[in-house]
Design an enzyme around this catalytic site. Structure first.
Site, mmCIF file in Angstrom:
data_model
loop_
_atom_site.group_PDB
_atom_site.id
_atom_site.type_symbol
_atom_site.label_atom_id
_atom_site.label_comp_id
_atom_site.label_asym_id
_atom_site.label_seq_id
_atom_site.Cartn_x
_atom_site.Cartn_y
_atom_site.Cartn_z
ATOM 1 N N ASP A 86 1.055 -1.315 -0.040
ATOM 2 C CA ASP A 86 0.063 -0.026 -0.100
ATOM 3 C C ASP A 86 0.692 1.231 -0.346
ATOM 4 O OD1 ASP A 86 -2.922 0.268 0.693
ATOM 5 O OD2 ASP A 86 -1.806 1.922 1.334
ATOM 6 N N TYR A 105 -11.531 7.888 -14.413
ATOM 7 C CA TYR A 105 -11.521 6.801 -13.474
ATOM 8 C C TYR A 105 -12.634 5.600 -14.490
ATOM 9 C CZ TYR A 105 -13.107 3.863 -9.865
ATOM 10 O OH TYR A 105 -13.229 2.334 -9.241
HETATM 11 P P1 NAD Z 1 -10.053 2.338 -0.415
HETATM 12 O O1 NAD Z 1 -9.362 3.453 -0.385
HETATM 13 O O2 NAD Z 1 -10.281 2.064 1.143
HETATM 14 O O3 NAD Z 1 -8.636 1.234 -0.604
HETATM 15 C C1 NAD Z 1 -7.979 1.664 -1.488
HETATM 16 C C2 NAD Z 1 -5.857 1.427 -1.308
HETATM 17 O O4 NAD Z 1 -5.218 1.771 -2.273
HETATM 18 C C3 NAD Z 1 -6.111 2.062 0.694
HETATM 19 O O5 NAD Z 1 -5.525 1.751 0.578
HETATM 20 C C4 NAD Z 1 -4.789 3.082 -0.801
HETATM 21 O O6 NAD Z 1 -3.631 3.960 -0.243
HETATM 22 C C5 NAD Z 1 -4.234 2.681 -1.914
HETATM 23 N N1 NAD Z 1 -3.932 3.055 -2.636
HETATM 24 C C6 NAD Z 1 -4.035 4.455 -3.446
HETATM 25 N N2 NAD Z 1 -3.393 4.840 -4.022
HETATM 26 C C7 NAD Z 1 -2.297 4.149 -4.515
HETATM 27 C C8 NAD Z 1 -0.764 3.896 -4.765
HETATM 28 N N3 NAD Z 1 -0.507 4.989 -5.853
HETATM 29 N N4 NAD Z 1 0.303 3.160 -3.775
HETATM 30 C C9 NAD Z 1 -0.626 1.945 -4.088
HETATM 31 N N5 NAD Z 1 -1.508 2.336 -2.802
HETATM 32 C C10 NAD Z 1 -3.029 2.865 -3.042
HETATM 33 O O7 NAD Z 1 -10.318 1.734 -1.142
HETATM 34 P P2 NAD Z 1 -11.449 0.474 -2.349
HETATM 35 O O8 NAD Z 1 -13.101 0.612 -2.127
HETATM 36 O O9 NAD Z 1 -11.196 -0.920 -1.148
HETATM 37 O O10 NAD Z 1 -11.258 0.211 -3.539
HETATM 38 C C11 NAD Z 1 -10.290 -0.868 -3.909
HETATM 39 C C12 NAD Z 1 -10.337 -0.961 -5.972
HETATM 40 O O11 NAD Z 1 -11.594 -0.636 -5.769
HETATM 41 C C13 NAD Z 1 -9.546 0.109 -6.705
HETATM 42 O O12 NAD Z 1 -9.759 0.133 -7.486
HETATM 43 C C14 NAD Z 1 -11.066 0.874 -6.246
HETATM 44 O O13 NAD Z 1 -11.588 1.786 -7.858
HETATM 45 C C15 NAD Z 1 -12.329 -0.368 -6.971
HETATM 46 N N6 NAD Z 1 -14.092 -0.229 -6.202
HETATM 47 C C16 NAD Z 1 -14.505 0.267 -5.550
HETATM 48 C C17 NAD Z 1 -15.347 -0.349 -5.430
HETATM 49 C C18 NAD Z 1 -15.857 1.857 -3.735
HETATM 50 O O14 NAD Z 1 -17.658 1.494 -4.045
HETATM 51 N N7 NAD Z 1 -15.271 1.237 -3.205
HETATM 52 C C19 NAD Z 1 -16.388 0.438 -6.599
HETATM 53 C C20 NAD Z 1 -15.657 -0.193 -7.234
HETATM 54 C C21 NAD Z 1 -14.570 -0.433 -7.862
#
Ligand code: NAD
Length: 256
Positions: A33, A152
């Site tokens: 992360d 996005y």
């Molecule tokens: P989250 O924000 O809880 O987790 C994302 C993690 O990625 C964080 O811990 C952050 O520190 C880390 N991160 C961000 N930029 C980074 C980088 N450059 N290098 C390394 N780590 C990095 O969000 P989440 O919902 O768990 O998201 C995870 C994935 O799911 C993402 O790809 C997101 O686009 C996708 N997603 C989420 C949702 C939603 O509703 N939460 C919906 C569709 C897709």
């Protein structure tokens, strides 16, 4: 034999739930992360529960960070044959004409270039091992347009096309590559039900199941795709959105 897995963005949300679940399925997990402290917390929790994990700070959009993370994982354990490209950022909501070059690069590098960087390095090693499992965490916004989220949406559409191509190129070597497309998940990036807002209400109005997902529900789909019985699934994109993208949603609302 215990498999080595890399999970990116594993310090919170879907990534953290996935790292914990894969560790329970007897994988040694590199918890990557940008936020080193949250990665360390998750790795500690995994170890405390009897699993194997270590934490690494890694900016997935940066080539040097990705190469270093892979090399440390190999030195610590072995070649990672399971790769979960989960790290992602949403960015601000606004129209295309308000997107700056920096914002575009940040979102594309984090969400899409990262997948290229990890797979370019690991695919030849997976080929040598005759085995590989890759899951790319896309979004329903990788399947549909969404006003005010152009970068996005472009990054997530790109991930899905890339996933299909990797599946076609590398399937013959025992490697599978799939994408998953979550809808709305209870996480930092998603929606917290406790933050009741107009936005949350609009999501509920569109959602047949009338709730957001728990990260563990998404993690269990990922675990299936990389698990014992996932080997025939290749090049697929699974929606996991409670049915949101299954309907047009303008002819009637979903209340009685
Ligand atoms: P989250 O924000 O809880 O987790 C994302 C993690 O990625 C964080 O811990 C952050 O520190 C880390 N991160 C961000 N930029 C980074 C980088 N450059 N290098 C390394 N780590 C990095 O969000 P989440 O919902 O768990 O998201 C995870 C994935 O799911 C993402 O790809 C997101 O686009 C996708 N997603 C989420 C949702 C939603 O509703 N939460 C919906 C569709 C897709």
């Amino acid at each position: 034999m215990e498999k080595v897995a890399i999970v990116t963005g594993a310090g919170s949300g879907i990534g953290a739930a996935t790292a914990k679940l894969l560790a329970k399925q007897n994988m040694a997990v590199a918890v990557l992360d940008l936020n080193e402290q949250s990665a360390m917390q998750i790795a500690e929790q995994i170890e405390w529960e009897g699993g194997r994990a270590f934490a690494l700070r890694c900016d997935v959009g940066k080539k040097e960070d990705v190469e270093q993370a892979i090399s440390i994982t190999e030195k610590n354990w072995d070649t990672p044959l399971v790769l979960i490209n989960n790290a992602g950022v949403g960015g601000p909501f606004h129209r295309v004409d308000q997107v700056s070059d920096d914002e575009w690069d940040w979102i594309i590098n984090t969400n899409l270039k990262s997948v290229f960087l990890f797979t370019r390095n690991l695919l030849p090693k997976m080929k040598e091992a005759g085995f590989g499992r890759i899951v790319n965490v896309a979004s329903i916004q990788g399947l549909l347009g969404s006003a005010h989220s152009s970068t996005y949406v472009a990054s997530k559409h790109g991930m899905i096309g890339y996933t299909k191509t990797i599946a076609a190129e590398w399937g013959r070597y025992g490697i599978t590559c799939n994408a998953i497309c979550p809808g709305y998940v209870n996480s930092q990036l998603g929606i917290r039900p406790e933050d009741i807002s107009d936005y949350y209400q609009r999501v509920m109005d569109k959602s047949p199941v009338q709730r957001v997902a728990d990260p563990i529900e998404v993690a269990s789909l990922i675990a299936h795709l990389v698990g014992e019985f996932g080997g025939y699934i290749n090049g697929a994109s699974y929606t996991i959105d409670g049915g949101i993208s299954a309907h047009v949603g303008i002819t009637s609302n979903l209340t009685e």
